[in-house]
Scaffold this active site. Structure first.
Site, PDB file in Angstrom:
ATOM      1  N   ILE A 190       0.814  -1.220   0.000  1.00  0.00           N
ATOM      2  CA  ILE A 190       0.000   0.000   0.000  1.00  0.00           C
ATOM      3  C   ILE A 190       0.844   1.265   0.000  1.00  0.00           C
ATOM      4  O   ILE A 190       0.295   2.368  -0.065  1.00  0.00           O
ATOM      5  CB  ILE A 190      -0.949   0.024   1.215  1.00  0.00           C
ATOM      6  CG1 ILE A 190      -0.146  -0.043   2.517  1.00  0.00           C
ATOM      7  CG2 ILE A 190      -1.966  -1.095   1.139  1.00  0.00           C
ATOM      8  CD1 ILE A 190      -0.995   0.102   3.768  1.00  0.00           C
TER       9      ILE A 190
ATOM     10  N   GLY B 228       8.281   4.012   1.279  1.00  0.00           N
ATOM     11  CA  GLY B 228       8.952   5.150   1.874  1.00  0.00           C
ATOM     12  C   GLY B 228      10.444   5.122   1.622  1.00  0.00           C
ATOM     13  O   GLY B 228      10.951   4.326   0.827  1.00  0.00           O
TER      14      GLY B 228
ATOM     15  N   THR C 198      12.732   4.292   3.769  1.00  0.00           N
ATOM     16  CA  THR C 198      13.413   3.207   4.469  1.00  0.00           C
ATOM     17  C   THR C 198      12.912   1.831   4.072  1.00  0.00           C
ATOM     18  O   THR C 198      13.576   0.836   4.355  1.00  0.00           O
ATOM     19  CB  THR C 198      13.258   3.367   5.989  1.00  0.00           C
ATOM     20  OG1 THR C 198      11.861   3.398   6.325  1.00  0.00           O
ATOM     21  CG2 THR C 198      13.921   4.653   6.464  1.00  0.00           C
TER      22      THR C 198
ATOM     23  N   ILE D  92       9.136  -0.557   2.412  1.00  0.00           N
ATOM     24  CA  ILE D  92       7.779  -0.591   1.874  1.00  0.00           C
ATOM     25  C   ILE D  92       6.800  -0.879   3.004  1.00  0.00           C
ATOM     26  O   ILE D  92       7.179  -1.387   4.068  1.00  0.00           O
ATOM     27  CB  ILE D  92       7.641  -1.654   0.762  1.00  0.00           C
ATOM     28  CG1 ILE D  92       7.869  -3.062   1.332  1.00  0.00           C
ATOM     29  CG2 ILE D  92       8.607  -1.373  -0.374  1.00  0.00           C
ATOM     30  CD1 ILE D  92       7.587  -4.175   0.334  1.00  0.00           C
TER      31      ILE D  92
ATOM     32  N   LYS E  34       5.560  -2.697   8.070  1.00  0.00           N
ATOM     33  CA  LYS E  34       6.635  -1.926   7.456  1.00  0.00           C
ATOM     34  C   LYS E  34       7.857  -2.824   7.345  1.00  0.00           C
ATOM     35  O   LYS E  34       8.382  -3.307   8.358  1.00  0.00           O
ATOM     36  CB  LYS E  34       6.950  -0.687   8.290  1.00  0.00           C
ATOM     37  CG  LYS E  34       7.831   0.322   7.580  1.00  0.00           C
ATOM     38  CD  LYS E  34       7.906   1.626   8.352  1.00  0.00           C
ATOM     39  CE  LYS E  34       8.698   2.672   7.590  1.00  0.00           C
ATOM     40  NZ  LYS E  34       8.760   3.966   8.315  1.00  0.00           N
TER      41      LYS E  34
ATOM     42  N   ASP F 256      10.648  14.840  11.466  1.00  0.00           N
ATOM     43  CA  ASP F 256      10.072  14.670  10.130  1.00  0.00           C
ATOM     44  C   ASP F 256       8.570  14.935  10.165  1.00  0.00           C
ATOM     45  O   ASP F 256       7.780  14.174   9.599  1.00  0.00           O
ATOM     46  CB  ASP F 256      10.359  13.261   9.604  1.00  0.00           C
ATOM     47  CG  ASP F 256      10.222  13.169   8.089  1.00  0.00           C
ATOM     48  OD1 ASP F 256      10.337  14.212   7.426  1.00  0.00           O
ATOM     49  OD2 ASP F 256       9.998  12.056   7.575  1.00  0.00           O
TER      50      ASP F 256
END
EC number: 2.7.11.1
Length: 682
Positions: free
Chosen positions: A414, A417, A419, A421, A437, A527
């Site tokens: 879905i 990123g 770092t 998926i 993640k 972030d």
């Protein structure tokens, strides 16, 4: 009569209960596809978004494969054959071996590794180039650690006590180490001994080899025969024995190597200088040696400050893994060894629903006041090298045991990123959907930041922070199982519709609640942006993406790394100044502009140009400032202040009059439904 019968043609019926749920088309006016399945749409949206950046000088280098020596032809090995071969190998560029918190090689070392400088030039004064000028400037008192030994001949060190029982190691480290399996640990030790034997046998009989070549291609001088210790190919030289003992027996060599390998894999340096020994050994201030003490118990909050410390002030190869190096002033953060007993670690956060103990034991760090003391302790050798397997062993101590592939099924990607998926999966036993993640350890810019994904989300739980269920080490990947928020990211909403002030206040209030809690625990997110804000279907707002966060403490009150996403970065981060939790407030102000204007300031510029404007120009303003109320403009002005000391804190902003407009979470539901409708239909 004997004619072959024709087979009946199968009848194919029309589809039954057919429903046309997905219809994808291309909108030429908008220049994008519409009606894509959600997982496809998320991938396309993710590719367009700016990615977080990390200081390029801090990128973790990939560990090189061990070089195999191939002898061709009929060349007969002579007495100087091996030494000549080693000299050729030393000129190869193997200086980029994987280190945790290691500094980039200096220009002197890069020239040496490329063969541009001769051996005589390097041997003339190798200690001059062990640190870069930046590290000498930021750490004038000499912040050094010799976790695996590394003292020249004549410089003795206090030996590390041998662990006799599981009770001798703090924080349950013995139990965690045993979970790795004796065969795995013994195999690593045997490989280390075999490499050591190959190095020792390469010299002619009766003579000691003049030089030993480490993994990073840097010459390491051998000690004298009466003080020589076996050199580990993984952890450098050993710690000298007290009492002037001679060379150890082979059995002692093997046990000593196993002990040092164990220490290099599982011990780290804390930010505090507290000692757990009841009889501490004082650190001499005028003698060229360094003192070390046994490990101490540590809270998981201090663990993160050690594990994800800023690497800007640390020279390559001088620290052991998981060290702190960001300091605001040497007078405050650099401390000599205390003479008293242990200091109590910081307790668990008051607002945390559950308390967990740290699972990594740490050793004490002592700072010699004389720079020559530290140089003598290092002995001109590289000691902080952490291999990929050692890093995995350290990470294995903070994750859960087991294989999540036996518990999950129905994986659907879905998102993606910087770092790794993100996949949507279903738990077999409960049917609950979870977000997984998956981060490859070998493809990380800074692999030590992976500890944030586990430790921060595990230890600091809040209603407005995404909940982490479990974390696992699956092969070469770190899997983090989190709650799945079906409302999607705030980015998806503000790219389609504009929020009114009640909805903006509702989002800001939830984010500020999370930041006030995290900042009180010394956690900097680093972030904050709309991509990091997730929503549930009922309108609840939660903060996610802790992969770039950092922890500060009394000993490490400031950070200095260039970490974050360019358009949301605070000026002090871009200018490499010391910063703390105030950077999150600036990023939240940029996110408010994003909710009003639909995009952050300078979004049409390149990331580098946007960073320059954020650093040098006045704080950005709203494009449509006339559309917002004066109280919202004042709320924004309190956050976008160039001076961090004058910037409002999260707790102060919670008392701002603008947040009186905060509504119930249900006020965000129409936005979520509108976005889901637009992405699911034409």
């Amino acid at each position: 009569m004997f004619r072959k019968k024709k087979k009946k043609r199968p009848e194919i019926s029309a589809p039954q209960n057919f429903q046309h749920r997905v219809h994808t088309s291309f909108d030429p006016k908008e220049g994008k596809f519409v009606g894509l399945p959600p997982q496809w749409q998320n991938i396309l949206d993710t590719l367009r978004r700016p990615k977080p950046v990390v200081d390029p000088s801090r990128i973790t280098r990939v560990q090189l494969q061990p070089m195999k020596t191939v002898v061709r032809g009929s060349s007969v090995p002579t007495e100087g054959y091996i030494s000549g071969l080693l000299n050729d190998i030393q000129k190869l560029s193997v200086i980029s071996s994987n280190t945790l918190r290691g500094r980039s090689p200096t220009s002197r070392r890069r020239a040496q590794s490329l063969g541009l400088l001769g051996d005589d030039q390097w041997a003339a004064d190798p200690d001059m180039y062990l640190q870069s000028p930046q590290s000498e400037h930021t750490d004038p008192h000499g912040l050094y650690l010799s976790c695996n030994g590394g003292t020249p001949a004549g410089h003795r060190q206090v030996p590390w006590p041998e662990p006799q029982s599981p009770q001798a190691l703090p924080n349950g480290m013995a139990a965690k180490a045993q979970s790795l399996g004796p065969a795995e640990f013994q195999g690593a030790s045997q490989r280390c001994l075999q490499q050591l034997g190959a190095c020792l046998q390469s010299s002619p009989p009766g003579t000691s080899p003049p030089m030993a070549t480490g993994r990073r291609g840097v010459k390491v001088a051998k000690h004298s025969s009466e003080e020589a210790r076996p050199q580990s190919c993984l952890v450098g030289s050993a710690i000298g024995r007290p009492g002037g003992e001679g060379s150890p027996s082979p059995k002692n060599q093997e046990s000593s190597l196993k002990h040092r390998l164990f220490r290099s894999m599982f011990l780290s340096t804390p930010a505090t200088g507290a000692a757990s020994s009841s009889k501490p050994v004082p650190l001499p201030q005028n003698k060229p040696n360094s003192a070390f003490r046994p490990p101490q118990k540590d809270s998981s909050s201090n663990l993160v400050a050690k594990a994800q410390s800023l690497p800007s002030e640390q020279p390559m190869g001088t620290f052991s893994p998981l060290t702190t190096s960001d300091t605001s002033s040497p007078q405050k953060s650099l401390r000599t060894a205390p003479a008293a007993g242990p200091l109590p670690g910081r307790s668990s956060p008051a607002g945390s629903p559950r308390t967990r103990h740290a699972q990594i034991s740490t050793s004490n760090l002592y700072l010699p006041q004389d720079p020559t003391v530290a140089k003598g302790a290092l002995g001109g050798e590289d000691t902080g090298i952490v291999t990929h397997e050692q890093f995995k062993a350290a990470l294995r101590m903070v994750v859960d045991q087991g294989d999540p592939r036996l518990l999950l099924d129905s994986y659907v990607k879905i998102g993606e990123g910087s770092t790794g998926i993100v996949c949507l999966a279903r738990e077999k036993h409960s049917g609950r959907q979870v977000a997984v993640k998956m981060m490859d350890l070998r493809k990380q810019q800074r692999r030590e930041l992976l500890f944030n994904e586990v430790v921060i989300m595990r230890d600091y739980q809040h209603l407005n922070v995404v909940e982490m269920y479990k974390s696992y080490l699956v092969g070469e990947e770190l899997w983090v199982l989190m709650e799945f928020l079906q409302g999607g990211a705030l980015t998806d909403i503000i790219s389609q519709v504009r929020l009114n002030e009640e909805q903006i206040a509702t989002v800001c209030e939830a984010v500020l609640q999370a930041l006030a809690y995290l900042h009180a625990q010394g956690v900097i997110h680093r972030d904050i942006k709309s991509d990091s804000i997730l929503l549930t279907l009922d309108g609840r707002v939660k903060l996610s993406d802790f992969g770039f966060c950092a922890q500060i403490s009394k000993d490490v009150p400031k950070r200095k790394s260039l970490v974050g996403t360019p358009y949301w970065m605070a000026p002090e981060v871009i200018s490499r100044s010391l910063y703390a939790t105030e950077v999150d407030i600036w990023s939240l102000g940029i996110m408010v502009i994003e909710m009003v204007d639909g995009e952050p300031p300078y979004f049409s510029d390149s990331p580098v140009q946007a960073m320059k404007r954020l650093r040098d120009s006045a704080p950005p303003k709203l494009k449509n400032s006339y559309k917002v109320s004066p109280v919202l403009r004042d709320f924004l002005d309190r956050m976008l202040v160039r001076e961090p000391q004058e910037r409002a804190t999260a707790q102060e902003l919670l008392d701002h009059p603008f947040l009186l407009q905060t509504g119930l979470p249900e006020c965000l539901v129409p936005l979520i439904q509108l976005y889901r409708k637009q992405t699911s239909t034409c």
